[in-house]
Structures are given as structure tokens and as C-alpha cells.
Design a protein around this motif. Structure first.
Motif, PDB file in Angstrom:
ATOM      1  N   VAL A 165      -9.953  -5.698  -7.145  1.00 52.12           N
ATOM      2  CA  VAL A 165     -10.320  -5.162  -5.838  1.00 52.12           C
ATOM      3  C   VAL A 165      -9.249  -5.494  -4.812  1.00 52.12           C
ATOM      4  CG1 VAL A 165     -12.047  -5.261  -3.997  1.00 52.12           C
ATOM      5  CG2 VAL A 165     -12.768  -5.324  -6.390  1.00 52.12           C
ATOM      6  N   GLU A 166      -8.787  -6.732  -4.807  1.00 53.36           N
ATOM      7  CA  GLU A 166      -7.741  -7.147  -3.877  1.00 53.36           C
ATOM      8  C   GLU A 166      -6.394  -7.078  -4.587  1.00 53.36           C
ATOM      9  OE1 GLU A 166      -8.427 -10.679  -1.590  1.00 53.36           O
ATOM     10  OE2 GLU A 166     -10.590 -10.490  -1.905  1.00 53.36           O
ATOM     11  N   GLN A 167      -5.457  -6.390  -3.951  1.00 53.47           N
ATOM     12  CA  GLN A 167      -4.137  -6.235  -4.553  1.00 53.47           C
ATOM     13  C   GLN A 167      -3.090  -6.818  -3.620  1.00 53.47           C
ATOM     14  OE1 GLN A 167      -4.340  -1.986  -5.264  1.00 53.47           O
ATOM     15  NE2 GLN A 167      -4.884  -2.374  -7.387  1.00 53.47           N
ATOM     16  N   CYS A 168      -2.083  -7.423  -4.225  1.00 53.52           N
ATOM     17  CA  CYS A 168      -1.053  -8.101  -3.447  1.00 53.52           C
ATOM     18  C   CYS A 168       0.238  -7.286  -3.437  1.00 53.52           C
ATOM     19  CB  CYS A 168      -0.823  -9.491  -4.024  1.00 53.52           C
ATOM     20  SG  CYS A 168      -0.146  -9.480  -5.695  1.00 53.52           S
ATOM     21  N   GLY A 169       1.328  -7.937  -3.140  1.00 58.97           N
ATOM     22  CA  GLY A 169       2.624  -7.278  -3.074  1.00 58.97           C
ATOM     23  C   GLY A 169       3.304  -7.108  -4.419  1.00 58.97           C
ATOM     24  N   ASN A 170       2.683  -7.562  -5.495  1.00 58.90           N
ATOM     25  CA  ASN A 170       3.223  -7.357  -6.846  1.00 58.90           C
ATOM     26  C   ASN A 170       2.538  -6.150  -7.457  1.00 58.90           C
ATOM     27  OD1 ASN A 170       4.800  -9.700  -6.751  1.00 58.90           O
ATOM     28  ND2 ASN A 170       3.095 -10.940  -7.442  1.00 58.90           N
ATOM     29  N   VAL A 171       3.334  -5.182  -7.887  1.00 61.44           N
ATOM     30  CA  VAL A 171       2.799  -3.965  -8.482  1.00 61.44           C
ATOM     31  C   VAL A 171       3.352  -3.855  -9.897  1.00 61.44           C
ATOM     32  CG1 VAL A 171       2.583  -1.465  -8.255  1.00 61.44           C
ATOM     33  CG2 VAL A 171       2.754  -2.886  -6.200  1.00 61.44           C
ATOM     34  N   ALA A 172       2.463  -3.760 -10.869  1.00 60.09           N
ATOM     35  CA  ALA A 172       2.857  -3.646 -12.275  1.00 60.09           C
ATOM     36  C   ALA A 172       2.755  -2.194 -12.710  1.00 60.09           C
ATOM     37  CB  ALA A 172       1.967  -4.522 -13.149  1.00 60.09           C
ATOM     38  N   VAL A 173       3.818  -1.682 -13.348  1.00 55.81           N
ATOM     39  CA  VAL A 173       3.825  -0.293 -13.785  1.00 55.81           C
ATOM     40  C   VAL A 173       4.336  -0.174 -15.221  1.00 55.81           C
ATOM     41  CG1 VAL A 173       4.144   0.637 -11.454  1.00 55.81           C
ATOM     42  CG2 VAL A 173       6.136   0.190 -12.855  1.00 55.81           C
ATOM     43  N   THR A 174       3.914   0.896 -15.868  1.00 57.99           N
ATOM     44  CA  THR A 174       4.452   1.299 -17.161  1.00 57.99           C
ATOM     45  C   THR A 174       4.948   2.736 -17.011  1.00 57.99           C
ATOM     46  OG1 THR A 174       2.253   1.999 -17.919  1.00 57.99           O
ATOM     47  CG2 THR A 174       2.985  -0.222 -18.555  1.00 57.99           C
ATOM     48  N   PHE A 175       5.666   3.196 -18.011  1.00 56.20           N
ATOM     49  CA  PHE A 175       6.276   4.523 -17.963  1.00 56.20           C
ATOM     50  C   PHE A 175       5.919   5.310 -19.215  1.00 56.20           C
ATOM     51  CE2 PHE A 175       8.803   1.473 -15.694  1.00 56.20           C
ATOM     52  CZ  PHE A 175       8.946   2.071 -14.462  1.00 56.20           C
ATOM     53  N   ARG A 176       5.695   6.584 -19.023  1.00 56.92           N
ATOM     54  CA  ARG A 176       5.330   7.446 -20.141  1.00 56.92           C
ATOM     55  C   ARG A 176       6.428   7.477 -21.200  1.00 56.92           C
ATOM     56  NH1 ARG A 176       3.037  12.153 -17.890  1.00 56.92           N
ATOM     57  NH2 ARG A 176       5.064  12.457 -16.941  1.00 56.92           N
ATOM     58  N   ASP A 177       7.668   7.648 -20.804  1.00 62.22           N
ATOM     59  CA  ASP A 177       8.746   7.838 -21.779  1.00 62.22           C
ATOM     60  C   ASP A 177       9.928   6.895 -21.610  1.00 62.22           C
ATOM     61  OD1 ASP A 177       7.454  10.053 -23.008  1.00 62.22           O
ATOM     62  OD2 ASP A 177       8.128  11.338 -21.368  1.00 62.22           O
ATOM     63  N   LEU A 178       9.764   5.828 -20.860  1.00 58.95           N
ATOM     64  CA  LEU A 178      10.888   4.934 -20.598  1.00 58.95           C
ATOM     65  C   LEU A 178      10.520   3.487 -20.890  1.00 58.95           C
ATOM     66  CD1 LEU A 178      12.081   6.403 -17.180  1.00 58.95           C
ATOM     67  CD2 LEU A 178      13.219   6.665 -19.383  1.00 58.95           C
ATOM     68  N   ASP A 179      11.492   2.755 -21.368  1.00 62.90           N
ATOM     69  CA  ASP A 179      11.321   1.329 -21.599  1.00 62.90           C
ATOM     70  C   ASP A 179      11.548   0.584 -20.274  1.00 62.90           C
ATOM     71  OD1 ASP A 179      11.288  -0.958 -23.724  1.00 62.90           O
ATOM     72  OD2 ASP A 179      12.970  -1.401 -22.366  1.00 62.90           O
ATOM     73  N   ALA A 219       0.841  -1.201   0.000  1.00 65.28           N
ATOM     74  CA  ALA A 219       0.000   0.000   0.000  1.00 65.28           C
ATOM     75  C   ALA A 219       0.874   1.249   0.000  1.00 65.28           C
ATOM     76  CB  ALA A 219      -0.933  -0.010   1.204  1.00 65.28           C
ATOM     77  N   ASN A 220       1.939   1.230   0.801  1.00 69.82           N
ATOM     78  CA  ASN A 220       2.891   2.346   0.840  1.00 69.82           C
ATOM     79  C   ASN A 220       3.524   2.530  -0.536  1.00 69.82           C
ATOM     80  OD1 ASN A 220       5.216   3.963   1.165  1.00 69.82           O
ATOM     81  ND2 ASN A 220       5.584   3.212   3.220  1.00 69.82           N
ATOM     82  N   LEU A 221       3.931   1.442  -1.159  1.00 72.10           N
ATOM     83  CA  LEU A 221       4.530   1.502  -2.489  1.00 72.10           C
ATOM     84  C   LEU A 221       3.559   2.122  -3.490  1.00 72.10           C
ATOM     85  CD1 LEU A 221       6.712   0.841  -4.596  1.00 72.10           C
ATOM     86  CD2 LEU A 221       5.741  -1.472  -4.721  1.00 72.10           C
ATOM     87  N   ARG A 222       2.321   1.683  -3.476  1.00 71.76           N
ATOM     88  CA  ARG A 222       1.327   2.232  -4.412  1.00 71.76           C
ATOM     89  C   ARG A 222       1.097   3.722  -4.175  1.00 71.76           C
ATOM     90  NH1 ARG A 222      -0.303  -3.076  -3.899  1.00 71.76           N
ATOM     91  NH2 ARG A 222      -0.671  -4.101  -5.902  1.00 71.76           N
ATOM     92  N   GLU A 223       1.037   4.132  -2.914  1.00 70.89           N
ATOM     93  CA  GLU A 223       0.860   5.561  -2.602  1.00 70.89           C
ATOM     94  C   GLU A 223       2.020   6.378  -3.146  1.00 70.89           C
ATOM     95  OE1 GLU A 223       0.220   6.222   1.572  1.00 70.89           O
ATOM     96  OE2 GLU A 223      -1.394   4.741   1.647  1.00 70.89           O
TER      97      GLU A 223
END
Length: 105
Positions: free
Chosen positions: A22-36, A3-7
Motif C-alpha cells: 500500500v505504501e510505496q517509497c522512492g525505490n521502484v522495482a521493474v522487470t522487462f518483457r524482452d530485456l535482461d 509517483a511521477n516515476l511510476r506514472e
């Protein structure tokens, strides 16, 4: 920690969290606007921060429906600390701002 990471990630310009559900775990998937994601992973490794790049063959149906070909997966576990989350997000702030100095601080 997740939760801290997501914030914290929500405050980093150029980072978009791709988590669903609805339920989120310790894996967080992200993308980037201008980075690979491969470039980001490489730079984070130089900082001693381990992440992983997921390709669309790992979650074929979902990623393809959303037009995503790769994601950076950030995972926290019981042995990680809030300081490590802070270091990760600080490094991402530097990278997304297009700077290279300060990433390794």
C-alpha cells in the motif's frame, strides 16, 4: 518524484513494475518483457543514469514466490529532478523498442 516515476514507467511498453504494498517509497522495482536487467543497467550507465540489479538472494522469499530471479531497482531521492525521471523513461522507451540510437540523447 517516485509517483511521477511510476506514472511514466506505466506508459513504457515492455516495462512491468513489480512493487507491492500500500505504501510505496522512492525505490521502484521493474522487470522487462524482452530485456535482461543487467543489459538495461549497462545501457543506462552509458547515459549517466545509475540503477541497480537486485538478485533473488536480496529478497529471497518474495522474489522466489513470484518466480523472479532479477529486477532493476530505480531509486529517486530529494536531489533528483523531474528532468532526470523524464530522461530515464525516454531511455527505457528506446531500449524496450529494440533501438539503440537515441538512448544517449
Amino acid at each position: 518524484l517516485a509517483a511521477n516515476l511510476r506514472e511514466r514507467l506505466a506508459e513504457v511498453p515492455g516495462v512491468r513494475m513489480e512493487d507491492r504494498g500500500v505504501e510505496q517509497c522512492g525505490n521502484v522495482a521493474v522487470t522487462f518483457r524482452d530485456l535482461d536487467p543487467f543489459h538495461v543497467r549497462s545501457e543506462l550507465l552509458r547515459c549517466g543514469i545509475n540503477t541497480w540489479v537486485c538478485l533473488d538472494n536480496a529478497a529471497c522469499h518474495d522474489m522466489q514466490l513470484r518466480g523472479l530471479s532479477k529486477l532493476l531497482r530505480i531509486s529517486v531521492h530529494y536531489y533528483n529532478t523531474e528532468d532526470e525521471v523524464r530522461r530515464l523513461c525516454s531511455a527505457l522507451e528506446v531500449l524496450t523498442a529494440g533501438r539503440t540510437t537515441g538512448v544517449f540523447a
